[in-house]
Enzyme design. Structure first.
Site, PDB file in Angstrom:
ATOM      1  N   HIS A  58      13.029   7.417 -15.922  1.00  0.00           N
ATOM      2  CA  HIS A  58      14.001   8.185 -15.150  1.00  0.00           C
ATOM      3  C   HIS A  58      13.821   8.053 -13.642  1.00  0.00           C
ATOM      4  CE1 HIS A  58      15.143  11.111 -18.632  1.00  0.00           C
ATOM      5  NE2 HIS A  58      15.435   9.862 -18.860  1.00  0.00           N
ATOM      6  N   GLU A  60       8.734  13.525 -17.622  1.00  0.00           N
ATOM      7  CA  GLU A  60       9.217  14.805 -17.101  1.00  0.00           C
ATOM      8  C   GLU A  60       8.106  15.845 -17.007  1.00  0.00           C
ATOM      9  OE1 GLU A  60      12.452  16.143 -19.635  1.00  0.00           O
ATOM     10  OE2 GLU A  60      13.139  14.076 -19.814  1.00  0.00           O
ATOM     11  N   GLU A  63      17.543  13.148 -13.456  1.00  0.00           N
ATOM     12  CA  GLU A  63      17.806  14.534 -13.840  1.00  0.00           C
ATOM     13  C   GLU A  63      17.587  15.496 -12.686  1.00  0.00           C
ATOM     14  OE1 GLU A  63      15.501  15.169 -17.389  1.00  0.00           O
ATOM     15  OE2 GLU A  63      16.769  13.829 -18.550  1.00  0.00           O
ATOM     16  N   GLU A  69       6.223  17.481 -25.100  1.00  0.00           N
ATOM     17  CA  GLU A  69       7.222  16.718 -25.857  1.00  0.00           C
ATOM     18  C   GLU A  69       6.833  15.239 -25.929  1.00  0.00           C
ATOM     19  OE1 GLU A  69      11.165  17.358 -24.308  1.00  0.00           O
ATOM     20  OE2 GLU A  69      11.850  15.407 -25.004  1.00  0.00           O
ATOM     21  N   LYS A 122      19.471  17.198 -29.425  1.00  0.00           N
ATOM     22  CA  LYS A 122      20.458  16.587 -28.529  1.00  0.00           C
ATOM     23  C   LYS A 122      21.683  16.225 -29.360  1.00  0.00           C
ATOM     24  CE  LYS A 122      17.160  14.155 -25.488  1.00  0.00           C
ATOM     25  NZ  LYS A 122      16.271  12.958 -25.488  1.00  0.00           N
ATOM     26  N   HIS A 154      19.884  18.470 -22.713  1.00  0.00           N
ATOM     27  CA  HIS A 154      20.881  17.567 -22.118  1.00  0.00           C
ATOM     28  C   HIS A 154      20.429  16.119 -22.304  1.00  0.00           C
ATOM     29  CE1 HIS A 154      18.443  17.112 -18.120  1.00  0.00           C
ATOM     30  NE2 HIS A 154      17.676  17.156 -19.175  1.00  0.00           N
TER      31      HIS A 154
HETATM   32  P1  PGA Z   1      17.095  10.631 -22.158  1.00  0.00           P
HETATM   33  O1  PGA Z   1      15.812  11.474 -21.762  1.00  0.00           O
HETATM   34  O2  PGA Z   1      18.277  11.491 -22.085  1.00  0.00           O
HETATM   35  O3  PGA Z   1      17.084   9.518 -21.149  1.00  0.00           O
HETATM   36  O4  PGA Z   1      16.820  10.121 -23.546  1.00  0.00           O
HETATM   37  C1  PGA Z   1      15.608  12.782 -22.151  1.00  0.00           C
HETATM   38  C2  PGA Z   1      14.359  12.949 -22.959  1.00  0.00           C
HETATM   39  O5  PGA Z   1      13.620  11.983 -23.250  1.00  0.00           O
HETATM   40  O6  PGA Z   1      14.090  14.074 -23.364  1.00  0.00           O
HETATM   41 ZN    ZN Z   2      12.231  13.463 -24.492  1.00  0.00          ZN
END
Ligand code: PGA
Ligand code: ZN
Length: 420
Positions: free
Chosen positions: A152, A161, A202, A285, A337, A365
């Site tokens: 990202h 993240e 993000e 996660e 998701k 998201h």
């Molecule tokens: P992505 O990332 O929307 O690029 O898959 C989000 C995540 O890994 O939680």
């Molecule tokens: Zn993830």
């Protein structure tokens, strides 16, 4: 009853094409919904149909748009918009493939969400109540992505993240203030250190830190400097998105940015253990890659009674994989998701499976988003207690937070806010 369905090719927050689907009912109700798109995707996600031609570097979605306007519209026009399950299963059968590759999960999901919104509007109900009933009053704790790495961002942090979790706040409105204030404090710290304050997909900052650990130290500093107590007011959640630094388990994990190089699954599990001793982390996660079942199981066995262990790429919001994960104790929570599976109904089924097993579920998201706020209402409806929808900047993320502020306000005294 559904009178008209049609789609438009629009752009997502990364400037890539996606679909917006419009639905009209015979009673005059009109609604639309837009489809998100991920970057660090799991291998078993439902297929996002792209044109693969010259337009937009192959990312155009005109084939998917056409599928909505012809095959899907033909099948659904005249159906009762409140029969979400019938509608979704009609599309699933129409597609006929395991991963929605014929019509495209992006085409199917756009229709599924737009119809849910239209049905709610036609019944004069807010979407969260239409999908969750009158007891849908719990506003999710906003796990705000404040520092980005991995796929990202183009910086030196391997983990994707780092999120702030304001579980100690009395309300969502206050929780959002806690995280937004910490976001601004982090920005001033980065500036002072001459680190970049540009943001990732993000909206989290993406500074070049010397290690993954330096990133988390910065966040702790920001929490304190903003006047909050780490572990009491605000804790931290991490998403390794480990697929992005482990493509083949035989090659081990490659922590390239932080300079650690090749490490084993056990090394990552040990590192997590060290961090959990030192830092107020309450959720982790995708600590390991989606194929690393052994690692996931070990991680959960070691830390699952202390923290929420969430599987994202490993379960892809698909009951087939969640069921297996529950049986094998691979985690204790599942990321949810909508576009990983492709219909509102199947997403609700995934949530239900987690709930029945005593697992938690974490609404999310995608890194490619739109201004659509479907997720905010959906998270309240599903009563999961927390969601992730990005940082305190970028309009497509803020739109969801603002919608949650609105819902909390609308519910007044009835609104609930708690981590577990
Ligand atoms: P992505 O990332 O929307 O690029 O898959 C989000 C995540 O890994 O939680
Ligand atoms: Zn993830």
């Amino acid at each position: 009853l559904i009178e008209e369905i049609y789609a438009l090719e629009i752009l997502d927050s990364r400037g890539n094409p996606t679909l917006r689907v419009y639905v009209e009912l015979f009673d005059g109700t009109k609604e639309f919904s837009s489809v998100p798109s991920g970057a660090s995707t799991g291998q078993n996600e439902a297929l996002e149909l792209r044109d693969n031609d010259k337009r937009y570097g192959g990312k155009g979605v005109l084939k998917a748009v056409n599928n909505v306007n012809t095959t899907i519209a033909d099948a659904l026009i005249g159906m009762d918009a409140t029969k979400q399950k019938d509608i979704d299963y009609t599309m699933i059968e129409l597609d006929g493939t395991e991963n929605k590759s014929k019509l495209g999960a992006n085409a199917i999901l756009g229709v599924s969400m737009a119809i849910a919104k239209a049905a709610a509007k036609s019944l004069n109900l807010p979407l969260y109540q239409y999908l969750g009933g009158t007891n849908a009053v719990r506003i999710p704790v906003p796990c705000m992505n404040i520092l980005n790495g991995g796929e990202h961002a183009d910086n030196s942090v391997d983990f994707q993240e780092f999120m702030l979790v304001p579980h100690g706040a009395p309300t969502f409105t206050e929780g959002l203030r806690y995280v937004a204030e910490t976001f601004h404090t982090l920005k001033s710290i980065l500036k002072k250190r001459k680190l970049a304050t540009s943001v990732g997909d993000e909206g989290g900052f993406a500074p070049d830190c010397e290690s993954n650990e330096a990133a988390i130290e910065l966040i702790i500093e920001a929490i304190k400097k903003a006047g909050f107590k780490p572990g009491k007011d605000l804790s931290i959640a991490v998403d390794n998105a480990a697929n992005s630094f482990c493509t083949n388990l035989k090659d081990n994990y490659n922590l390239v940015w932080s300079g650690k190089g090749k490490v084993t699954s056990d090394d990552i599990i040990d590192l997590a253990g060290e961090w959990l001793e030192k830092y107020p982390i309450i959720l982790w996660e995708d600590p390991l890659a989606e194929k690393d079942y052994k690692g996931f199981k070990k991680f959960t066995k070691k830390y699952g009674d202390k923290i929420e262990v969430v599987g994202d790429d490993i379960f892809v919001t698909n009951t087939k994989y969640i069921k297996d994960g529950i049986k094998k104790n691979l985690a204790n929570s599942c990321l949810i998701k909508l576009n990983q599976i492709g219909t509102v109904t199947e997403t609700i089924e995934a949530v239900r499976m987690c709930r029945d097993a005593g697992w938690r579920y974490f609404l999310s998201h995608r890194s490619g988003e739109t201004e659509d706020t479907f997720l905010a209402d959906f998270a309240v409806a599903m009563d999961g207690g927390h969601l992730k929808t990005g940082s305190a900047c970028r309009g497509e993320r803020i739109a969801k937070y603002n919608r949650l502020l609105e819902i909390e306000h609308e519910l007044g005294d009835r609104a609930e806010y708690r981590w577990s």
